[in-house]
Write a protein that holds these residues in place. Sequence first.
Motif, PDB file in Angstrom:
ATOM      1  N   PRO A 122     -10.113  15.341   6.080  1.00  0.00           N
ATOM      2  CA  PRO A 122     -10.228  14.025   5.135  1.00  0.00           C
ATOM      3  C   PRO A 122      -9.113  13.512   4.933  1.00  0.00           C
ATOM      4  CG  PRO A 122     -11.976  15.997   4.438  1.00  0.00           C
ATOM      5  CD  PRO A 122     -11.186  16.816   5.358  1.00  0.00           C
ATOM      6  N   HIS A 123      -8.254  14.914   4.357  1.00  0.00           N
ATOM      7  CA  HIS A 123      -6.991  14.852   4.331  1.00  0.00           C
ATOM      8  C   HIS A 123      -6.259  13.960   5.690  1.00  0.00           C
ATOM      9  CE1 HIS A 123      -2.754  16.606   4.012  1.00  0.00           C
ATOM     10  NE2 HIS A 123      -2.418  15.350   3.245  1.00  0.00           N
ATOM     11  N   LEU A 124      -6.062  14.493   6.271  1.00  0.00           N
ATOM     12  CA  LEU A 124      -5.585  13.985   7.744  1.00  0.00           C
ATOM     13  C   LEU A 124      -6.369  12.455   8.050  1.00  0.00           C
ATOM     14  CD1 LEU A 124      -5.478  16.917  10.026  1.00  0.00           C
ATOM     15  CD2 LEU A 124      -4.113  15.811   8.782  1.00  0.00           C
ATOM     16  N   ALA A 125      -7.230  12.138   7.484  1.00  0.00           N
ATOM     17  CA  ALA A 125      -7.739  11.088   6.960  1.00  0.00           C
ATOM     18  C   ALA A 125      -7.502   9.800   6.346  1.00  0.00           C
ATOM     19  CB  ALA A 125      -9.114  11.057   7.067  1.00  0.00           C
ATOM     20  N   ALA A 126      -7.431  10.646   5.512  1.00  0.00           N
ATOM     21  CA  ALA A 126      -6.748   9.394   4.313  1.00  0.00           C
ATOM     22  C   ALA A 126      -4.938   9.128   4.727  1.00  0.00           C
ATOM     23  CB  ALA A 126      -6.791  10.727   2.608  1.00  0.00           C
ATOM     24  N   GLU A 127      -4.474  10.205   4.726  1.00  0.00           N
ATOM     25  CA  GLU A 127      -3.041   9.684   5.594  1.00  0.00           C
ATOM     26  C   GLU A 127      -3.531   9.176   6.771  1.00  0.00           C
ATOM     27  OE1 GLU A 127      -0.321  10.809   4.547  1.00  0.00           O
ATOM     28  OE2 GLU A 127      -0.624  12.011   2.556  1.00  0.00           O
ATOM     29  N   THR A 128      -3.899   8.379   7.430  1.00  0.00           N
ATOM     30  CA  THR A 128      -4.132   7.629   8.214  1.00  0.00           C
ATOM     31  C   THR A 128      -4.390   6.338   8.431  1.00  0.00           C
ATOM     32  OG1 THR A 128      -5.157   9.463  10.145  1.00  0.00           O
ATOM     33  CG2 THR A 128      -5.502   7.140  10.660  1.00  0.00           C
ATOM     34  N   LEU A 129      -5.274   6.531   7.180  1.00  0.00           N
ATOM     35  CA  LEU A 129      -5.145   4.982   6.845  1.00  0.00           C
ATOM     36  C   LEU A 129      -4.048   4.859   5.622  1.00  0.00           C
ATOM     37  CD1 LEU A 129      -6.795   2.060   5.859  1.00  0.00           C
ATOM     38  CD2 LEU A 129      -7.539   4.008   3.259  1.00  0.00           C
ATOM     39  N   MET A 130      -3.730   5.424   5.100  1.00  0.00           N
ATOM     40  CA  MET A 130      -2.364   5.373   4.191  1.00  0.00           C
ATOM     41  C   MET A 130      -0.878   5.052   5.252  1.00  0.00           C
ATOM     42  SD  MET A 130      -2.104   8.057   0.076  1.00  0.00           S
ATOM     43  CE  MET A 130      -2.220   8.902   1.873  1.00  0.00           C
ATOM     44  N   GLN A 131      -1.121   5.547   6.476  1.00  0.00           N
ATOM     45  CA  GLN A 131       0.259   5.336   7.208  1.00  0.00           C
ATOM     46  C   GLN A 131      -0.082   4.151   7.829  1.00  0.00           C
ATOM     47  OE1 GLN A 131       1.230   8.307   9.769  1.00  0.00           O
ATOM     48  NE2 GLN A 131       1.132  10.071   7.604  1.00  0.00           N
ATOM     49  N   ALA A 132      -1.232   3.812   8.670  1.00  0.00           N
ATOM     50  CA  ALA A 132      -2.013   1.696   8.749  1.00  0.00           C
ATOM     51  C   ALA A 132      -1.277   1.399   8.325  1.00  0.00           C
ATOM     52  CB  ALA A 132      -3.225   2.168   9.242  1.00  0.00           C
ATOM     53  N   THR A 133      -1.384   1.002   6.695  1.00  0.00           N
ATOM     54  CA  THR A 133      -1.787   0.293   5.791  1.00  0.00           C
ATOM     55  C   THR A 133      -0.122  -0.509   4.810  1.00  0.00           C
ATOM     56  OG1 THR A 133      -2.841   1.124   4.059  1.00  0.00           O
ATOM     57  CG2 THR A 133      -3.971   0.195   5.349  1.00  0.00           C
ATOM     58  N   GLY A 134       0.170   1.719   4.722  1.00  0.00           N
ATOM     59  CA  GLY A 134       1.623   1.559   3.800  1.00  0.00           C
ATOM     60  C   GLY A 134       1.460   1.605   2.349  1.00  0.00           C
ATOM     61  N   ILE A 135       0.092   1.763   2.284  1.00  0.00           N
ATOM     62  CA  ILE A 135       0.091   2.878   1.096  1.00  0.00           C
ATOM     63  C   ILE A 135       0.243   3.755   0.299  1.00  0.00           C
ATOM     64  CG2 ILE A 135      -2.173   0.599   0.219  1.00  0.00           C
ATOM     65  CD1 ILE A 135      -4.222   2.399   0.947  1.00  0.00           C
ATOM     66  N   ARG A 136      -0.109   4.425  -0.511  1.00  0.00           N
ATOM     67  CA  ARG A 136       0.071   6.020  -1.180  1.00  0.00           C
ATOM     68  C   ARG A 136      -0.833   5.945  -2.275  1.00  0.00           C
ATOM     69  NH1 ARG A 136       1.692   8.098   2.624  1.00  0.00           N
ATOM     70  NH2 ARG A 136       1.460  10.209   1.297  1.00  0.00           N
ATOM     71  N   MET A 137      -1.436   6.644  -2.310  1.00  0.00           N
ATOM     72  CA  MET A 137      -2.411   7.214  -2.988  1.00  0.00           C
ATOM     73  C   MET A 137      -1.855   9.230  -3.319  1.00  0.00           C
ATOM     74  SD  MET A 137      -5.718   5.218  -1.761  1.00  0.00           S
ATOM     75  CE  MET A 137      -6.314   6.173  -0.660  1.00  0.00           C
ATOM     76  N   ILE A 138      -2.612   9.374  -4.354  1.00  0.00           N
ATOM     77  CA  ILE A 138      -1.805  10.892  -4.957  1.00  0.00           C
ATOM     78  C   ILE A 138      -3.956  11.768  -4.379  1.00  0.00           C
ATOM     79  CG2 ILE A 138      -1.942  12.208  -7.025  1.00  0.00           C
ATOM     80  CD1 ILE A 138      -1.149   9.863  -8.828  1.00  0.00           C
ATOM     81  N   HIS A 139      -2.816  12.571  -3.693  1.00  0.00           N
ATOM     82  CA  HIS A 139      -4.034  13.845  -3.302  1.00  0.00           C
ATOM     83  C   HIS A 139      -4.336  14.937  -4.638  1.00  0.00           C
ATOM     84  CE1 HIS A 139      -4.647  16.913   0.190  1.00  0.00           C
ATOM     85  NE2 HIS A 139      -5.854  16.143  -0.350  1.00  0.00           N
ATOM     86  N   ALA A 140      -5.556  15.124  -4.278  1.00  0.00           N
ATOM     87  CA  ALA A 140      -6.469  15.692  -5.501  1.00  0.00           C
ATOM     88  C   ALA A 140      -7.360  16.666  -4.339  1.00  0.00           C
ATOM     89  CB  ALA A 140      -7.063  15.102  -6.487  1.00  0.00           C
ATOM     90  N   PRO A 141      -6.956  17.831  -3.770  1.00  0.00           N
ATOM     91  CA  PRO A 141      -7.421  18.805  -3.165  1.00  0.00           C
ATOM     92  C   PRO A 141      -8.265  19.681  -4.056  1.00  0.00           C
ATOM     93  CG  PRO A 141      -5.142  19.253  -3.085  1.00  0.00           C
ATOM     94  CD  PRO A 141      -5.046  18.408  -3.677  1.00  0.00           C
TER      95      PRO A 141
END
Length: 323
Positions: free
Chosen positions: A163-182
Motif C-alpha cells: 500500500p505504501h509503494l502504491a501510494a508513492e507510485t500515484l504521488m510520483q506520477a502526479t507530483g503531489i505529496r501526502m503524509i504517510h500514516a503507517p
Amino acid sequence: MFRPTRRAVLAAPMFLPGLAAAQGFPARSIIWIVPFAAGGITDTSARTLAQRMGSSLGQTVVVENRPGAGGTIGAEAVARAAPDGYTMLYGSQGPMAAAPAMFPNLRYDPQRDLAPVHGLGASPHLIVSGMDRPWRNLQDLVAAARARPDGLTYASVGVGTSPHLAAETLMQATGIRMIHAPYANGTQALNDVIGGRVDVMWDYPLTSLAHVREGRLRALAVTDAARVRLAQDVLTVAEAGLPGAEAVPWAGLFVPARTPPESVARLAAALREAMGDPRVQEFFDGTATVLWPRMGTAELRAFLAEEVPRVAGLIARSGAKPG
C-alpha cells in the motif's frame, strides 16, 4: 591407490546427502512462513494453497505467521533456515524488493539468501476514502492534495509495504505529496479511514469492498490496468485520468538458497497443481487475484531482476525511511 571405476563415478552422486534427501522429499511436514498477521489476504491465500499442496506432496503444509517489520522478520527466518525444502516463504514486494532499498542493516539479502520457487499471483489495490470526504473521484483527490501540499494523510500497513509503494507510485506520477500514516495492521488502518481520522488508503478488494458496498467507504479507482471483476463500476487509474499510477502487488514462493533443485522442482509442481484446482481458483477469483500458473522458477527469477531495481528506484525517489 584406489581409482574409481566409471560405474563408481556415475553412482557416486547418488550418495551425496543433499541429493539423497531430495529424492525422498518430502518426508515430513513443511512449514510455510507468512510474514504478516493472521486473517489478511496473504494469510488466507497461503492457507488455501497449503491445504491443496499438502494433498499433492503427501505431507502437511503448516502455515506459520511471523509478522513484523514490513515482512522482514519472517523473511529473515526463512533465509536463515536449513536449505532442505522444509521451510518456505510467502514472499512479496515488501520483504523481497523494498526492504533491501530501505534497510541498510537488513540481516538477509533476498537475492543471495532466498531462492525463487514459483510465482503466486497479483492483486490490485482499491484506492478508498471515507464517505465524509469531499472528493468523489481520483481527480478530486489529486486536486485536493495539490491545494494542500502535505496536508492530506494516507494509511498503510508499514513503510515499504505494497500500500505504501502504491501510494508513492500515484504521488510520483502526479507530483503531489501526502503524509504517510503507517499502522501495525490493516484492520486498524481501514477503521481509521472509515472513521475519518485518515483521508485515504490503498487496500485489497478482499477487505475493502464490503465496506464500499455497505456505504462506509468510497472507491476512487483500482490500481490495475483492467477493472476488477468484483467491482466493475470502479474505474482504473488510467480511466480516471492518471495513466502511470498503476501498482499491482505480487507474491511468490521462496525457499532458502542452496535448497536442492529437486526439492524446489517438487514444491513448484505442487503449487502449480494447487493453482489448477477449481476450488482454489474460485477462492482467488473472490479476492480479485490473478494467479500465475506459468511463472515457474526461471520466470520468477527474471521477473525479480526487473522488479527489484524498479522498486528500489521508487523508494529512492520517495526519500522514505524505515519507521
